[in-house]
Scaffold this active site. Structure first.
Site, PDB file in Angstrom:
ATOM      1  N   LYS A   9       0.860  -1.185   0.000  1.00 11.50           N
ATOM      2  CA  LYS A   9       0.000   0.000   0.000  1.00 11.50           C
ATOM      3  C   LYS A   9       0.893   1.230   0.000  1.00 11.50           C
ATOM      4  O   LYS A   9       1.650   1.470   0.940  1.00 11.50           O
ATOM      5  CB  LYS A   9      -0.913   0.005   1.230  1.00 11.50           C
ATOM      6  CG  LYS A   9      -1.854   1.209   1.285  1.00 11.50           C
ATOM      7  CD  LYS A   9      -2.741   1.136   2.520  1.00 11.50           C
ATOM      8  CE  LYS A   9      -3.681   2.332   2.604  1.00 11.50           C
ATOM      9  NZ  LYS A   9      -4.535   2.266   3.810  1.00 11.50           N
ATOM     10  N   LYS A  46      -2.150  -1.531  -3.735  1.00  9.69           N
ATOM     11  CA  LYS A  46      -3.004  -0.346  -3.717  1.00  9.69           C
ATOM     12  C   LYS A  46      -2.124   0.904  -3.789  1.00  9.69           C
ATOM     13  O   LYS A  46      -1.164   1.009  -3.023  1.00  9.69           O
ATOM     14  CB  LYS A  46      -3.830  -0.325  -2.429  1.00  9.69           C
ATOM     15  CG  LYS A  46      -4.741   0.889  -2.284  1.00  9.69           C
ATOM     16  CD  LYS A  46      -5.452   0.888  -0.934  1.00  9.69           C
ATOM     17  CE  LYS A  46      -6.363   2.118  -0.810  1.00  9.69           C
ATOM     18  NZ  LYS A  46      -7.065   2.155   0.483  1.00  9.69           N
TER      19      LYS A  46
END
Length: 328
Positions: A196, A249
């Protein structure tokens, strides 16, 4: 004798049926997870200004929206909660009567066949907007793990099907896996936000989840956008600690990372087509600059082509509704 090569690639592009037969990547409703935001209250569905078509739902309206997902054939949702009150330790995140816990119970009662994933983090619940415990203006890793474990267990008790820690604290997957197993939830998978990034594409989400940090930023725990090898190390650690699904992400600026994770680890890979990616397409389409359907489908197909097995996307309902043709 012809100077052209024997093989002419255009032959197989001549019409749609030929293109369908040789198409290498297939995007379908089976690939999609629809994120939803839930708030306290009743009969509330407040549209998020930076994310047209997306809403903050009260639990009763969330159930109605979830029934639509079932009707469309979308396999699952991931939930993000906005608490009634915030405090330094994000208390509502792990309260059994917290907004996510109430939402999960309602969804599992009303639509038991819908896969309910829960985001595990503290940023929506803390008054400072960071994803962990703050001491001396620093996000502390190990004290945060204790709260993430409590939050995960509360979600499991409520009936969550998949736990998805997104905080990026070191060691949180192992701590959550151990706690779930020790408390009889060994069959609940963990979908770890393994890579992330500290991305500028999260802006609209922070409006939707009311989770913007009140000071500083999240670069001390989310990943540097310049790094790929580090992402692979993060993924390897999460696998060792017991993650079942690995998430990258955002998606679009990190297609190379998605591809490398899938190629090198051969594990189920999720990719999050995040709020900023969605908002850019919606804004450009509303201005008449692009064809929303074609652009969105092209973007989602690129994520699938890169190696994602599942895509978290706010476009899921449009794809699943049949108003968009995934074969055109």
């Amino acid at each position: 004798m012809s100077t052209f090569p024997i093989y002419r690639p255009r032959r197989l592009r001549a019409n749609e049926n030929l293109r369908r037969l040789v198409r290498e990547t297939a995007l379908s409703v089976d690939d999609l997870i629809y994120p939803m935001f839930v708030v306290h209250g009743h009969n509330t569905a407040t549209e998020i200004s930076s994310m047209p078509g997306c809403y903050q739902y009260s639990v009763d309206r969330l159930v109605t929206a979830a029934k639509e997902l079932i009707a469309l054939g979308i396999p699952g949702t991931i939930l993000f909660g906005i608490p009634a009150a915030k405090d330094p330790l994000g208390t509502e995140a792990y309260a059994d009567d917290g907004i996510i816990q109430l939402a999960v119970q309602a969804l599992k009662d009303a639509v038991p066949d819908l896969l309910v994933m829960t985001d595990v983090c503290l940023c929506e619940y803390t008054d400072h907007g960071h994803c962990g415990v703050i001491e001396d203006s620093e996000v502390k890793n190990d004290p945060t793990l204790e709260l993430l474990v409590k939050e995960s267990l509360s979600h499991a008790r409520a009936g969550a099907d998949v736990i998805a820690p997104s905080d990026m604290m070191d060691g949180r997957v192992g701590a959550i896996r151990d706690a779930l197993d020790e408390n009889g939830y060994e069959n609940i998978p963990i979908m770890a936000y393994a890579a992330k990034y500290a991305s500028a594409f999260y802006g609209p989400f922070r409006e939707a989840a009311e989770s913007a940090p009140q000071f500083g930023d999240r670069r001390s725990y989310q990943m540097d956008p310049a790094n790929t090898e580090e992402a692979l190390r993060e993924v390897a650690l999460d696998i060792q600690e017991g993650a079942d699904i690995l998430m990258v992400k955002p998606a679009l600026s990190y297609l190379d990372v998605i591809h490398r994770v899938k190629t090198e680890f051969q594990v189920p890979v999720a990719a999050y087509n995040v709020s900023g990616e969605y908002a850019m397409v919606k804004a450009a389409a509303q201005n008449g600059w692009i064809d929303e359907e074609r652009v969105a489908l092209e973007l989602l197909t690129s994520i699938k082509r890169a190696g994602a097995d599942m895509i978290l996307t706010y476009f899921a309902k449009s794809v699943a509704s049949g108003q968009w043709s995934v074969t055109s």
